[in-house]
Design a protein around this motif. Structure first.
Motif, PDB file in Angstrom:
ATOM      1  N   UNK A 280     -11.749  15.964   7.020  1.00  0.00           N
ATOM      2  CA  UNK A 280     -10.710  16.386   6.252  1.00  0.00           C
ATOM      3  C   UNK A 280     -10.464  15.225   5.406  1.00  0.00           C
ATOM      4  N   UNK A 281     -10.023  15.380   4.259  1.00  0.00           N
ATOM      5  CA  UNK A 281      -9.413  14.180   3.139  1.00  0.00           C
ATOM      6  C   UNK A 281      -8.008  14.161   3.221  1.00  0.00           C
ATOM      7  N   UNK A 282      -7.696  13.046   2.627  1.00  0.00           N
ATOM      8  CA  UNK A 282      -6.208  13.002   2.620  1.00  0.00           C
ATOM      9  C   UNK A 282      -5.547  12.940   0.933  1.00  0.00           C
ATOM     10  N   UNK A 283      -4.669  13.598   0.423  1.00  0.00           N
ATOM     11  CA  UNK A 283      -4.318  13.695  -0.774  1.00  0.00           C
ATOM     12  C   UNK A 283      -3.231  12.619  -0.886  1.00  0.00           C
ATOM     13  N   UNK A 284      -3.520  11.604  -1.777  1.00  0.00           N
ATOM     14  CA  UNK A 284      -2.785  10.402  -2.077  1.00  0.00           C
ATOM     15  C   UNK A 284      -1.532  10.783  -2.589  1.00  0.00           C
ATOM     16  N   UNK A 285      -1.549  11.710  -3.433  1.00  0.00           N
ATOM     17  CA  UNK A 285      -0.111  11.707  -4.153  1.00  0.00           C
ATOM     18  C   UNK A 285       0.992  12.335  -3.174  1.00  0.00           C
ATOM     19  N   UNK A 286       0.417  13.516  -2.249  1.00  0.00           N
ATOM     20  CA  UNK A 286       1.181  13.780  -1.108  1.00  0.00           C
ATOM     21  C   UNK A 286       1.383  12.742  -0.256  1.00  0.00           C
ATOM     22  N   UNK A 287       0.662  12.099   0.059  1.00  0.00           N
ATOM     23  CA  UNK A 287       1.059  10.955   1.175  1.00  0.00           C
ATOM     24  C   UNK A 287       1.763   9.888   0.612  1.00  0.00           C
TER      25      UNK A 287
ATOM     26  N   UNK B  99       4.453  10.489  -1.377  1.00  0.00           N
ATOM     27  CA  UNK B  99       5.635  10.988  -1.350  1.00  0.00           C
ATOM     28  C   UNK B  99       6.095  11.249  -0.063  1.00  0.00           C
ATOM     29  N   UNK B 100       5.192  11.462   0.727  1.00  0.00           N
ATOM     30  CA  UNK B 100       5.811  11.599   2.279  1.00  0.00           C
ATOM     31  C   UNK B 100       6.182  10.208   2.769  1.00  0.00           C
ATOM     32  N   UNK B 101       5.588   9.236   2.365  1.00  0.00           N
ATOM     33  CA  UNK B 101       5.667   7.634   2.893  1.00  0.00           C
ATOM     34  C   UNK B 101       6.926   7.370   2.305  1.00  0.00           C
TER      35      UNK B 101
END
Length: 391
Positions: free
Chosen positions: A49-56, A58-60
């Motif tokens: 599975x890959x990680x969505x950088x934009x969502x990551x 915002x979460x961080x």
């Protein structure tokens, strides 16, 4: 000092084997004008599975904005609450926590005008003996190309190697026989790494077969399925060689200590979630009277620098370690790549503050990729991160 912003840059850098690894370079900005850098290393691995950088991002940011970077324990707890341990050593939440924690260490050390190793408590050494990986044989035709790797790296000063085994024992045995015949005592094979491919009984049979070619063997790595603590213990009773396993959660480390399942903890910040957690795991190993080897997922220079600072600050690293990642890639994203000489990894000059590594913005742009999505790859490529030269 307060955190004001975060940047995440995905890069894809080919290995010499042809496989392209994707990493994320972290920048944490502050109201003092200082920027800390870190690395979320090697997203190009299972699970798929890959990680969505934009969502990551915002979460961080929801965790980091306004925080004091020196509140390492508080921030790490919040990171672990949101990216929890899963008893699996390629869990990408650990990669994420690692990149942030390393950038925080870089930032704090820069603020204090000291090196990260001094921020960790000071150095007990300036260099760490390391080995170069020989990737797993699937076919006998791969033996010659792996011998070429040994020849090339020996010329560059690497005289210790780690051999991935267990897929094709005939080829493994042929390789070891030819290494012994051609190189003799000039080359050591420090470990046979089974990477959890076999159950402990099959691994035991393989070990008896392969240890006929003991070329300075220091340990047997991961010779049972993941989290099979009883299997590791049973095998440990039946072999004279030390058993090593990676640490990928504190619960898992606790179980290995409780079961007395291993001799050597393989500790790497990327698998346990950063320098803060890696240091805790190393101290737990010391309390349990276990040795430590510094592991790797084959980081770039930023991640490897963090590991060099950690390794040079620990007193219980008594075996050849693994971080040779920058030597596996055709490029990097820094102005000053980490230094290897005569088979040793050197920590950056402690007079240079922080990690002692400076990003090269032109190289960051050169290797930038839009996201961490998957290309067409085989399971073999994902396991060993090599080119799929034969199906």
């Amino acid at each position: 000092m307060k955190i004001t912003d975060l940047e995440l840059h995905a890069v894809g850098i080919p290995r010499h084997t042809g496989f392209v690894n994707k990493h994320v370079i972290v920048k944490i900005h502050t109201d003092e004008g200082l920027t800390g850098i870190g690395e979320m290393s090697d997203f190009s691995h299972l699970p798929l599975y890959s990680v969505d950088l934009h969502d990551l991002k915002q979460g961080l940011l929801s965790i980091l904005l306004g925080q004091n970077p020196f509140d390492l324990m508080k921030i790490n707890k919040e990171l672990t609450d949101n990216f929890p341990e899963t008893m699996y050593y390629y869990e990408k939440g650990s990669f994420i926590r690692n990149g942030i924690d390393n950038a925080l260490h870089d930032l704090c050390a820069k603020y204090l005008d000291i090196s990260v190793s001094d921020f960790l408590g000071g150095r007990v050494k300036e260099k760490i003996k390391v080995c170069y990986p020989i990737f797993r044989h699937r076919f006998s035709e791969e033996v010659e190309s792996n011998l070429d790797v040994v020849r090339q790296k020996l010329e560059q000063g690497f005289d210790v190697f780690r051999l991935y085994v267990g897929k094709n024992l005939d080829a493994d045995e042929e390789f070891l026989s030819r290494v012994k015949e051609e190189f003799g005592s000039r080359v050591r094979i420090k470990s046979y790494d089974f990477s959890h491919l076999l159950n402990w009984k099959d691994a035991h049979r393989a070990i008896k077969r392969l240890t006929k070619y003991d070329l300075g063997l220091e340990m047997i790595e991961s010779p049972a399925p993941r989290n099979d603590f009883d299997g590791l213990y049973q095998l440990r009773l039946k072999t004279d060689y030390p058993i090593s396993e990676h640490v990928w959660s504190f619960k898992q480390q606790q179980e290995m200590i409780k079961k007395d399942a291993i001799d050597i903890f393989n500790i790497s910040p990327v698998f346990i979630g950063g320098l803060t957690s890696a240091k805790k795991a190393a101290y737990a190993a010391e309390v349990a009277s276990k040795d430590v080897v510094l592991g790797t997922t084959q980081e770039l220079s930023v991640g490897t620098a963090a590991m060099a600072h950690l390794g040079c600050s620990l007193t219980n690293i008594n075996h050849t370690s693994d971080p040779t990642g920058p030597e596996l890639y055709v490029g990097d994203v820094v102005k000053n790549r980490i230094t290897y000489k005569d088979g040793y990894l050197y920590a950056p000059d402690r007079s240079v503050k922080g990690l002692g590594i400076e990003l090269d913005e032109s190289l960051l742009a050169k290797y930038q990729v839009p996201d961490l999505s998957w290309d067409n790859v085989t399971v073999h490529q994902l396991q060993d991160r090599t080119a799929d030269t034969k199906s």
